[in-house]
Write an enzyme that holds these catalytic residues in place. Sequence first.
Site, PDB file in Angstrom:
ATOM      1  CG  ASN A   1      11.912 -68.526  24.754  1.00  0.00           C
ATOM      2  OD1 ASN A   1      11.022 -68.428  23.915  1.00  0.00           O
ATOM      3  ND2 ASN A   1      12.665 -67.502  25.098  1.00  0.00           N
TER       4      ASN A   1
ATOM      5  CG  ASP B   1       2.038 -62.066  17.400  1.00  0.00           C
ATOM      6  OD1 ASP B   1       1.242 -61.559  18.204  1.00  0.00           O
ATOM      7  OD2 ASP B   1       3.002 -61.451  16.917  1.00  0.00           O
TER       8      ASP B   1
ATOM      9  N   GLY C   1       7.434 -71.500  23.603  1.00  0.00           N
ATOM     10  CA  GLY C   1       7.613 -70.051  23.503  1.00  0.00           C
ATOM     11  C   GLY C   1       7.475 -69.388  24.858  1.00  0.00           C
ATOM     12  CB  ALA C   2       9.532 -68.019  27.263  1.00  0.00           C
ATOM     13  N   GLY C   3       7.345 -65.872  25.166  1.00  0.00           N
ATOM     14  CA  GLY C   3       6.978 -64.467  24.970  1.00  0.00           C
ATOM     15  C   GLY C   3       5.846 -64.171  25.949  1.00  0.00           C
ATOM     16  CE1 TYR C   4       5.093 -58.376  26.624  1.00  0.00           C
ATOM     17  CE2 TYR C   4       5.485 -59.018  24.356  1.00  0.00           C
ATOM     18  CZ  TYR C   4       5.689 -58.148  25.403  1.00  0.00           C
ATOM     19  OH  TYR C   4       6.498 -57.062  25.227  1.00  0.00           O
TER      20      TYR C   4
ATOM     21  CE  LYS D   1       5.639 -47.924  24.050  1.00  0.00           C
ATOM     22  NZ  LYS D   1       5.133 -48.804  23.029  1.00  0.00           N
TER      23      LYS D   1
ATOM     24  CB  ALA E   1       2.434 -56.867  23.874  1.00  0.00           C
TER      25      ALA E   1
ATOM     26  CD  GLU F   1       6.051 -47.945  19.665  1.00  0.00           C
ATOM     27  OE1 GLU F   1       6.327 -49.156  19.645  1.00  0.00           O
ATOM     28  OE2 GLU F   1       5.481 -47.388  20.620  1.00  0.00           O
TER      29      GLU F   1
HETATM   30  P1  NAD Z   1       1.947 -53.710  10.688  1.00  0.00           P
HETATM   31  O1  NAD Z   1       1.493 -54.794   9.787  1.00  0.00           O
HETATM   32  O2  NAD Z   1       1.017 -53.170  11.669  1.00  0.00           O
HETATM   33  O3  NAD Z   1       2.504 -52.488   9.823  1.00  0.00           O
HETATM   34  C1  NAD Z   1       3.286 -52.688   8.669  1.00  0.00           C
HETATM   35  C2  NAD Z   1       3.177 -51.479   7.763  1.00  0.00           C
HETATM   36  O4  NAD Z   1       4.008 -51.717   6.640  1.00  0.00           O
HETATM   37  C3  NAD Z   1       1.765 -51.238   7.246  1.00  0.00           C
HETATM   38  O5  NAD Z   1       1.398 -49.899   7.465  1.00  0.00           O
HETATM   39  C4  NAD Z   1       1.884 -51.577   5.758  1.00  0.00           C
HETATM   40  O6  NAD Z   1       1.049 -50.764   4.940  1.00  0.00           O
HETATM   41  C5  NAD Z   1       3.341 -51.288   5.480  1.00  0.00           C
HETATM   42  N1  NAD Z   1       3.818 -52.033   4.305  1.00  0.00           N
HETATM   43  C6  NAD Z   1       3.465 -53.295   3.927  1.00  0.00           C
HETATM   44  N2  NAD Z   1       4.061 -53.597   2.746  1.00  0.00           N
HETATM   45  C7  NAD Z   1       4.811 -52.529   2.393  1.00  0.00           C
HETATM   46  C8  NAD Z   1       5.659 -52.238   1.297  1.00  0.00           C
HETATM   47  N3  NAD Z   1       5.861 -53.109   0.316  1.00  0.00           N
HETATM   48  N4  NAD Z   1       6.289 -51.051   1.267  1.00  0.00           N
HETATM   49  C9  NAD Z   1       6.102 -50.145   2.262  1.00  0.00           C
HETATM   50  N5  NAD Z   1       5.303 -50.357   3.305  1.00  0.00           N
HETATM   51  C10 NAD Z   1       4.667 -51.544   3.394  1.00  0.00           C
HETATM   52  O7  NAD Z   1       3.298 -54.291  11.381  1.00  0.00           O
HETATM   53  P2  NAD Z   1       3.973 -53.804  12.753  1.00  0.00           P
HETATM   54  O8  NAD Z   1       4.080 -52.340  12.820  1.00  0.00           O
HETATM   55  O9  NAD Z   1       5.230 -54.604  12.858  1.00  0.00           O
HETATM   56  O10 NAD Z   1       2.957 -54.295  13.842  1.00  0.00           O
HETATM   57  C11 NAD Z   1       2.646 -55.687  13.978  1.00  0.00           C
HETATM   58  C12 NAD Z   1       1.645 -55.876  15.096  1.00  0.00           C
HETATM   59  O11 NAD Z   1       2.251 -55.547  16.332  1.00  0.00           O
HETATM   60  C13 NAD Z   1       0.430 -54.972  14.972  1.00  0.00           C
HETATM   61  O12 NAD Z   1      -0.699 -55.655  15.402  1.00  0.00           O
HETATM   62  C14 NAD Z   1       0.738 -53.836  15.888  1.00  0.00           C
HETATM   63  O13 NAD Z   1      -0.445 -53.262  16.419  1.00  0.00           O
HETATM   64  C15 NAD Z   1       1.566 -54.502  16.971  1.00  0.00           C
HETATM   65  N6  NAD Z   1       2.523 -53.552  17.557  1.00  0.00           N
HETATM   66  C16 NAD Z   1       2.069 -52.764  18.551  1.00  0.00           C
HETATM   67  C17 NAD Z   1       2.917 -51.817  19.102  1.00  0.00           C
HETATM   68  C18 NAD Z   1       2.372 -50.900  20.165  1.00  0.00           C
HETATM   69  O14 NAD Z   1       1.275 -51.145  20.648  1.00  0.00           O
HETATM   70  N7  NAD Z   1       3.060 -49.848  20.520  1.00  0.00           N
HETATM   71  C19 NAD Z   1       4.229 -51.683  18.640  1.00  0.00           C
HETATM   72  C20 NAD Z   1       4.665 -52.527  17.622  1.00  0.00           C
HETATM   73  C21 NAD Z   1       3.797 -53.463  17.073  1.00  0.00           C
END
Ligand code: NAD
Length: 392
Positions: free
Chosen positions: A36, A295, A9-12, A373, A311, A168
């Site tokens: 990767n 992850d 893997g070549a992610g972070y 950001k 990340a 986002e």
């Molecule tokens: P997440 O698991 O954080 O969020 C998923 C959301 O989907 C949750 O709020 C959950 O309640 C909802 N959900 C689950 N099942 C559902 C359903 N059946 N119907 C409707 N909603 C449902 O996933 P993510 O947002 O992809 O984030 C993954 C990881 O990556 C996290 O640790 C996050 O902190 C990180 N991340 C960070 C950033 C950042 O720092 N800017 C950006 C993206 C992701």
Amino acid sequence: MSKQIVILGAGYGGVLAALNVRKYFSQSEAKVTVVNQYPTHQIITELHRLAAGNVSEQAIALPLEKLFKGKDIDLKIAKVESFSVDNKEVKLSDNTTLTYDALVVALGSQTAYFGIPGLEENSMVLKSADDANKIFNHINEKIRKYAETKDEADAAILIGGGGLTGVELVGEIADEMPKLAKKYGINPEDVKLMLVEAGPKILPVLPDELIERAQTSLEARGVKFLTGLPVTKVNGNVIELKDGQKIKANTFVWTGGVQGNPLIGESGLEVNRGRATVNEYLQSTSHKDVFVAGDSAVFFGPNDRPYPPTAQIAWQMGELIGYNLYAYLENKAFESFKFVNSGTLASLGRKDAVAIIGGNSTPLKGLPASLMKEASNVRYLSHIKGLFSLAY
Ligand code: NAD
């Protein structure tokens, strides 16, 4: 004899482990191979921008050859088909098999579908630059079609999941929609941009004040939130929610959660819910010659709760593993992993953001959060000597 280090893997996590291990081992002391599936290192914290079309692919998908130039890192662009930590073997999609003295597993995560019927077959995800391009092209096509057909489903865009990824993404789409509507000569108000979240609120990792700010900011740009409503079933373009309502949307992006890469569970490593358990040195609890980053690993914080897969943690883990590989292979003292949490930054489109910063979680919103950001991205790029991507 030269040691064989293989990094999957070549992610972070993988990139930082590869760059850092080279600070301790010369080419003659260790061969470093990075595998990767894509030829690029993808800045996945910026994928939502590519999906909405306000950044070019070159800005967020950095050629690995360029990043590794002069570092004596062997790059293999192939998919890991399987790996066995008992046999010390990695099988790749190009039919080659690699062996190693030390292995780094940094294979990221996959989208979780929680067994919801029809979800996987009928949704798009945002896990790679290819996924982001797909979303962008799909939305363009549906809006173009809506201009001809006036079929409301073509103008309906639903995001499933109100975590950081979903929020986002919806923010970027909201910002780009007026331009897209103009391009195809439709009224932007005809576009229904919705986000459905199972829990009572979006962005549960942030304090209420910032959640409200995020919601108000996005609603002002036309986003409709459906909270407390899990998606329960998907049939073609019909998305069913727990209260029985059915939403017809020809664009449905699922960002409802992540789970460990299944290869890890099948590898023979000790796992906890699909992610490899590691000790304080980020060494697998079952196989001392395997280190796990990002992850793919589960690392428990001070209150015995696993750190969320982000990340920044992957980056820090990769960097530490770079050193601990050397410690392991040369019988030196290991270093322990101590996560330094710089906070959480959520963009809400191009001009707004919310964030909590630093160890004491100082809340930020608006321009200061947006700038943080940007700064966080620049800081990372500068760290990996990838600032060239900002030229695009
Ligand atoms: P997440 O698991 O954080 O969020 C998923 C959301 O989907 C949750 O709020 C959950 O309640 C909802 N959900 C689950 N099942 C559902 C359903 N059946 N119907 C409707 N909603 C449902 O996933 P993510 O947002 O992809 O984030 C993954 C990881 O990556 C996290 O640790 C996050 O902190 C990180 N991340 C960070 C950033 C950042 O720092 N800017 C950006 C993206 C992701």
